[in-house]
Write an enzyme that holds these catalytic residues in place. Structure first.
Site, PDB file in Angstrom:
ATOM      1  N   GLU A   1       7.494   0.244  12.521  1.00 32.12           N
ATOM      2  CA  GLU A   1       8.498   1.273  12.817  1.00 32.12           C
ATOM      3  C   GLU A   1       7.779   2.604  12.857  1.00 32.12           C
ATOM      4  O   GLU A   1       7.214   3.056  11.857  1.00 32.12           O
ATOM      5  CB  GLU A   1       9.618   1.315  11.777  1.00 32.12           C
ATOM      6  CG  GLU A   1      10.691   2.312  12.195  1.00 32.12           C
ATOM      7  CD  GLU A   1      11.871   2.391  11.261  1.00 32.12           C
ATOM      8  OE1 GLU A   1      12.013   3.436  10.594  1.00 32.12           O
ATOM      9  OE2 GLU A   1      12.628   1.393  11.181  1.00 32.12           O
TER      10      GLU A   1
ATOM     11  N   CYS B   1      12.347   9.417  10.010  1.00 34.63           N
ATOM     12  CA  CYS B   1      12.060   8.953  11.365  1.00 34.63           C
ATOM     13  C   CYS B   1      13.311   8.898  12.232  1.00 34.63           C
ATOM     14  O   CYS B   1      13.220   8.951  13.459  1.00 34.63           O
ATOM     15  CB  CYS B   1      11.382   7.584  11.320  1.00 34.63           C
ATOM     16  SG  CYS B   1      12.307   6.338  10.401  1.00 34.63           S
TER      17      CYS B   1
ATOM     18  N   LYS C   1       0.878  -1.161   0.000  1.00 35.22           N
ATOM     19  CA  LYS C   1       0.000   0.000   0.000  1.00 35.22           C
ATOM     20  C   LYS C   1       0.922   1.219   0.000  1.00 35.22           C
ATOM     21  O   LYS C   1       1.501   1.591   1.030  1.00 35.22           O
ATOM     22  CB  LYS C   1      -0.917  -0.013   1.235  1.00 35.22           C
ATOM     23  CG  LYS C   1      -2.048   1.020   1.166  1.00 35.22           C
ATOM     24  CD  LYS C   1      -1.580   2.389   1.588  1.00 35.22           C
ATOM     25  CE  LYS C   1      -2.678   3.419   1.443  1.00 35.22           C
ATOM     26  NZ  LYS C   1      -2.150   4.802   1.597  1.00 35.22           N
TER      27      LYS C   1
END
Length: 520
Positions: free
Chosen positions: A257, A291, A184
């Site tokens: 994550e 991140c 996705k």
């Protein structure tokens, strides 16, 4: 789509409008390279779009034959993909810049990271997946083998900031483990993922094994999780909780994550030149939209002012732009919404008394989505930027009086993804790293050393995630372990034809003997 699967977009016209806005923010010098790539791939949005259901069914149909192939044949495809990726590097660099807005050097780092993953698992897959002999219950009589089976169909929900690395980079070990994969892709960046899926088809990936779908996250992502056998998600902690809950409801595994408010510690003995340059890379790579980005720096008070002055000066001299070459140090942000979030965090801090040492403003004169690398001091707990992830080119610098205070502050909050320590005493750096609550701690590096070491695990602690990518676990999480135990000559107790009391004596004698012989 051809051999690799299909791209399903719930809102193709909306994506095209987004793409047109993305193109408009780019300079005319972008030229025909990216236009040709985008036109070629975007044409594949229109014919016979697939939704999650058909994509998952096709993947499930194709998966058994793929799993039956020898691992080395599957791995060879990853190595061919590695070579094709490097041969077509300029094309994907253009596309990554066009979709995400990152500077070309940061797009190159993403491509290099994916190449590293392909090479690592292409070389190590057979080792990670091989049958392993385990000690049996009764020495010499119980023969035990641990074997690995693929989960089946793996769903990967990837983010927009590193669409290639955090989608295809996760798909590669899943595929090599014998699974089919449905990705996705984020609505902002589906074309980079689709481009890589086409490249995998060129590398020899059989039809039906890899599908790319896109659309509204809560709708399409939820539908995907309802149909796959394992889900790998990268994104916010808030959404990660939803994904984890949905996966738990189906009793399927997941790896997550999630967010981070990553700290950097600069000890009094640090090489200031190296620490300043390292901070620039750690804080402002990909515009801070990473991140692993450092968002808070704890500097020993003896060098805090000197470090901050040098760091702010270096940040102010960064070259900002949107060029399709290696001119720029940092590119634009991904969207107007993201730009507003960065502006709000900085303005909130400024209004409540923080000092802007560098940056602190948008630069529409350079690009509609450009924001200056920003260094703040005097940040306090009531400011949004203090504990909330900004996910942009903004960092706060704090003086500390000791290593103990630095570690305590680094461990504050609810995250635990990545951290960085700078010191000339590497042994002391290692010791401090062990005390920091983070899935990865880099000594004398921002984050690249850990994430680039594909043989080592990468992931978060606390609210930064569950599970790991890379290394053995990065592949084995996509498998089910099966134990095959063959008992020879003598059956396991209790022995037939012998009374239960006699069996109890024999069992106790066997346990005592194995203890004396140090058998495990």
């Amino acid at each position: 789509m051809d051999r690799a699967g299909g791209l399903r977009t719930a809102h193709p016209l909306r994506h095209r409008a987004h793409a047109d806005r993305r193109a408009a923010r780019r300079p005319a010098c972008a030229g025909h390279r990216v236009t040709a790539v985008v036109s070629r791939i975007r044409d594949r949005l229109a014919p016979a779009p697939e939704d999650v259901g058909p994509a998952t069914r096709r993947a499930r149909e194709a998966q058994p034959a793929w799993a039956a192939r020898p691992v080395r044949q599957r791995a060879a495809i990853a190595l061919r993909f590695h070579d094709l990726l490097l041969e077509n590097e300029d094309e994907i660099l253009d596309l990554l810049q066009w979709e995400v807005g990152k500077a070309r050097i940061h797009a190159l780092q993403e491509v290099a990271a994916v190449a590293g993953v392909a090479r690592h698992y292409g070389r190590r897959a057979a080792h990670y997946l091989r049958d392993r002999r385990r000690r049996g219950a009764v020495p010499l009589l119980t023969h035990v083998t641990e074997v690995r089976h693929p989960k089946g169909v793996v769903g990967i929900v990837g983010p927009w900031n590193y669409p290639l690395f955090l989608s295809i980079g996760d798909a590669l070990p899943a595929l090599l483990a014998g699974n089919a994969v449905v990705i996705k892709a984020d609505e902002k960046t589906p074309l980079s993922v689709l481009w890589a899926a086409e490249l995998l088809a060129r590398a020899g990936l059989p039809p039906g094994l890899l599908h790319v779908v896109t659309g509204d996250g809560p709708v399409v992502g939820a539908a995907l999780i309802d149909q796959v056998d394992y889900v790998c998600f990268t994104g916010s902690t808030r959404t990660g909780r939803v994904v984890g809950k949905q996966a738990a409801g189906r009793l399927i595994g997941c790896s997550l994550e999630l967010g981070g408010k990553n700290p950097m510690i600069v000890r009094a003995d640090a090489d200031l030149d190296r620490a300043v340059e390292g901070a620039v890379q750690a804080c402002f790579s990909n515009g801070g939209q990473l991140c692993l980005s450092v968002e808070r720096i704890y500097v020993h008070e003896r060098i805090a002012e000197e470090f901050t002055r040098r760091f702010a000066d270096r940040a102010a001299r960064m070259r900002l732009g949107a060029h399709y070459d290696y001119t720029d140090d940092m590119g634009p942000l991904v969207s107007q919404r993201h730009l507003r979030t960065v502006e709000e965090h900085v303005e909130d801090a400024r209004r409540k008394g923080a000092t802007v040492r560098a940056g602190g403003r948008a630069r529409p004169d350079i690009s509609p989505l450009c924001y200056e690398p920003t260094v703040l001091t005097g940040v306090t707990a009531e400011m949004t930027v203090h504990a909330e992830e900004t996910f942009g080119p903004v960092v706060s610098v704090y003086p500390v009086s000791s290593d103990e205070q630095a570690v305590a502050l680094a461990n504050s909050g609810s995250y635990g993804l990545s951290a960085s320590v700078w010191t000339k005493d590497t042994e002391r750096g290692r010791a401090l790293a062990r005390r920091i609550i983070a899935g990865a701690v880099n000594v004398n590096d921002g984050f690249g050393a850990a994430i680039g070491s594909v043989d080592a695990l990468m992931g978060g602690m606390r609210e930064s995630g569950v599970g790991r990518r890379h290394g053995a676990e990065g592949m084995l999480k996509y498998t089910e372990a099966q134990t095959i135990a063959v008992q020879r000559l003598v059956p396991m107790p209790p022995q037939p034809g012998v009374g239960l009391a006699r069996n109890a004596t024999l069992i106790n004698a066997s346990l005592a003997m194995m203890r004396r012989l140090r058998l495990r």
